[in-house]
Motif scaffolding. Sequence first.
Motif, PDB file in Angstrom:
ATOM      1  N   UNK A 102      46.780  -4.559  28.349  1.00  0.00           N
ATOM      2  CA  UNK A 102      46.785  -4.948  29.776  1.00  0.00           C
ATOM      3  C   UNK A 102      45.967  -6.242  29.921  1.00  0.00           C
TER       4      UNK A 102
ATOM      5  N   UNK B 295      39.478  -4.237  39.721  1.00  0.00           N
ATOM      6  CA  UNK B 295      39.826  -4.452  38.582  1.00  0.00           C
ATOM      7  C   UNK B 295      39.690  -3.204  37.543  1.00  0.00           C
ATOM      8  N   UNK B 296      38.407  -3.229  37.288  1.00  0.00           N
ATOM      9  CA  UNK B 296      37.809  -2.334  36.301  1.00  0.00           C
ATOM     10  C   UNK B 296      37.993  -1.079  36.627  1.00  0.00           C
TER      11      UNK B 296
ATOM     12  N   UNK C 251      40.768  -0.103  38.270  1.00  0.00           N
ATOM     13  CA  UNK C 251      42.164   0.353  37.956  1.00  0.00           C
ATOM     14  C   UNK C 251      42.413   0.587  36.460  1.00  0.00           C
ATOM     15  N   UNK C 252      41.621  -0.243  35.684  1.00  0.00           N
ATOM     16  CA  UNK C 252      41.620   0.057  34.132  1.00  0.00           C
ATOM     17  C   UNK C 252      41.132   1.332  33.895  1.00  0.00           C
TER      18      UNK C 252
ATOM     19  N   UNK D 153      34.143  -2.283  26.289  1.00  0.00           N
ATOM     20  CA  UNK D 153      34.696  -1.314  27.495  1.00  0.00           C
ATOM     21  C   UNK D 153      33.811   0.113  27.176  1.00  0.00           C
TER      22      UNK D 153
ATOM     23  N   UNK E 250      37.631  -9.118  31.275  1.00  0.00           N
ATOM     24  CA  UNK E 250      38.642  -7.962  31.160  1.00  0.00           C
ATOM     25  C   UNK E 250      38.451  -7.243  30.280  1.00  0.00           C
ATOM     26  N   UNK E 251      38.160  -7.652  29.004  1.00  0.00           N
ATOM     27  CA  UNK E 251      37.648  -6.649  27.950  1.00  0.00           C
ATOM     28  C   UNK E 251      36.651  -5.640  28.308  1.00  0.00           C
ATOM     29  N   UNK E 252      35.385  -6.301  29.114  1.00  0.00           N
ATOM     30  CA  UNK E 252      34.359  -5.515  29.484  1.00  0.00           C
ATOM     31  C   UNK E 252      34.774  -4.657  30.440  1.00  0.00           C
ATOM     32  N   UNK E 253      35.759  -5.189  31.316  1.00  0.00           N
ATOM     33  CA  UNK E 253      36.090  -3.998  32.284  1.00  0.00           C
ATOM     34  C   UNK E 253      37.067  -3.080  31.886  1.00  0.00           C
ATOM     35  N   UNK E 254      37.407  -2.886  30.619  1.00  0.00           N
ATOM     36  CA  UNK E 254      37.992  -1.789  29.984  1.00  0.00           C
ATOM     37  C   UNK E 254      39.699  -2.018  29.758  1.00  0.00           C
ATOM     38  N   UNK E 255      39.848  -3.182  30.096  1.00  0.00           N
ATOM     39  CA  UNK E 255      41.163  -3.829  29.763  1.00  0.00           C
ATOM     40  C   UNK E 255      41.803  -3.723  28.136  1.00  0.00           C
TER      41      UNK E 255
ATOM     42  N   UNK F  81      31.713  -0.588  38.741  1.00  0.00           N
ATOM     43  CA  UNK F  81      32.004   0.351  37.641  1.00  0.00           C
ATOM     44  C   UNK F  81      30.644   1.439  37.590  1.00  0.00           C
TER      45      UNK F  81
END
Lengths: 288, 332
Positions: A198, B98-99, B101-102, B73, A189-194, B150
């Motif tokens: 979030x 998910x990515x 959306x973020x 990120x 999730x961190x890598x996904x930019x959360x 992404x």
Amino acid sequence: MATKASRSAARLMMAPAVILLLGWMLVPLVMTLWFSFRTYLPLRGGDQGFAGFDNYVRFVTSSAFWPAIGATLTIVLGALIITIVLGVLLALLLDQPMWGQGIVRILVIAPFFVMPTVSGLVWKNMFLDSVNGLFAQVARMFGATPVEWIIDQPFASLILIVSWQWLPFATLILLTAIQSLDREQLEAAEMDGATAWKRFWHIILPHLSRAITVVLLIETIFLLSIFAEIKMTTAGAFGTKTLTYLIYQRVLESQNIGLGSAGGVYAIILANIVAIFLMRIVGKNLDR
Amino acid sequence: MGKITLKSVRKSFGETHVIPGIDLDINDGEFVVFVGPSGCGKSTLLRLIAGLEDTSAGVIEIDGTDATALPPAKRGLAMVFQSYALYPHMTVRKNIAFPLKMAGLDQAEQDRRVTHAASILNLSSYLDRRPGQLSGGQRQRVAIGRAIVREPSAFLFDEPLSNLDAALRVSMRQEISELHQSLKTTMIYVTHDQVEAMTMADKIVVLNAGRIEQVGSPLDLYRSPANLFVAGFIGSPKMNFIAGAEAQRQGCATLGVRPEHIDIAPDGPWQGTVGLAEHLGSDTFLKVDAGALGTLTVRASGEVTLSHGDKIRLQPQPDKIHRFDTDGKALR
Ligand SMILES: Nc1ncnc2c1ncn2[C@@H]1O[C@H](COP(=O)(O)OP(=O)(O)OP(=O)(O)O)[C@@H](O)[C@H]1O
Ligand SMILES: [Mg+2]
């Protein structure tokens, strides 16, 4: 352990325990049911025969009934909200690597080991008391007038005490749940930019939902029957008469065992409705 | 773009120096494989590049800019984890989105990209399932899908196939290679399986105890390993190492010959007795007890019918013999 002989031997050996447990449960239940249909006033003529549904009707039509339901719900909901919200926060905090983690965790659990009567007394006399209590001292230190907690804020006081007792339980269950979360999910999730918030909202909280329902279920069942805390602090005054307390008063203060038993039966039904309802939620959550 | 440069990057966990210092260039569009035995620091290196671990010293540059202090990120990289790390409570569609959306993309764009990724990865009919209802290979594809949408400048894979069975591994290996062909994005792939490394890589980085032993194309490493470690690690079955008198006679400390470079010949210089003979159909692997030379593995054709106890003579192909000095370095 699957042959017929061994299975019946097992049944035989388990029988005493099962019978004891059943008796333990059934005898009081049957007695309650029995008395609830009788006019039984120990100090005013004793057992005076069948009353039909009189006791049941009188219990719910008494002016104290709905306020008691209201008081019960206020305390249960208040304590649930506080313990779950603070429990999640505390669990998050305790999950962080920090110095003295082991000791802090033991300290957090400690309130759970204090008996309800004791914690009721301690809170009433050492914290909430308007003359000697810690809160009053602090208020005076800032030049404010101490609050008469038990009298002016009876519900806040009770919710505070009960939450203090149950917070460790919630924290502990939620902490183990957080620890079972796969770290790689958080990293993904961190890598996904959360952001941290979030990650909490989209990953940690959904992961905790099952543990939260378990806490909800167990706490509700126990909180519905709190008694000692009320007895020790307000003694049912200032509108804090819960269903349990009302039953106690009917039986011991009004010496009306029939009426109290009818209340007891209502309480059993109520607890079962809650339990079935919550079991369903938990069941749904566990299926996933 | 996806050019990644490591400049004397180090990593220590307390007193243990997991990576004592690494310099490495990864060019845009390259498929780079990190191989090495378990615990050699492959995952740690990948996590350093991803930003999931902080470097103890050194600089990581991505596309020419210093990214050492950037959070994961912000690096524009996507990672596929060994455990897949899918979000169990979200459907496949939500996982992949998910990515996006973020990143705050609008719904239409999210849907477009998810549909596109799903069609590339044959996931279109599973979009509304949860990860728990998918097979290992499908989960792996979802994880890759989540990385693809992404549009990262480089993909990082940490042993993505190690939880799959042998057959699925081969097909996923090909799928990832094809994906690389079509996307032409830099990929860094960690594995301890040298077959995966040989078949997929443009460039292999062989790691041992946190150090780079050799960097090169698969065939470079196969043909001219720089040292004993690489020689033993690349190639299957393993290269035969011969020490002692025979090695001294050829002017080195250790002699290396691959099983496929030893012929069975009636007038060969080495003599031995066949121990175990593994008949694979296409090939036969013989374990030959060659006295002072030790036990040699020999690859013969599938037609060979030798069996336990047979006496044979062996002829190493002279131009395929590797020689190593006392430090294990290759002599050229
Ligand atoms: N958080 C940590 N704290 C201390 N030591 C660590 C930590 N993470 C990894 N290590 C050590 O660093 C070394 C390299 O670990 P790493 O996970 O990078 O190995 P690997 O090459 O990926 O191995 P594998 O093929 O088994 O996954 C190991 O010796 C490991 O014990
Ligand atoms: Mg690893």
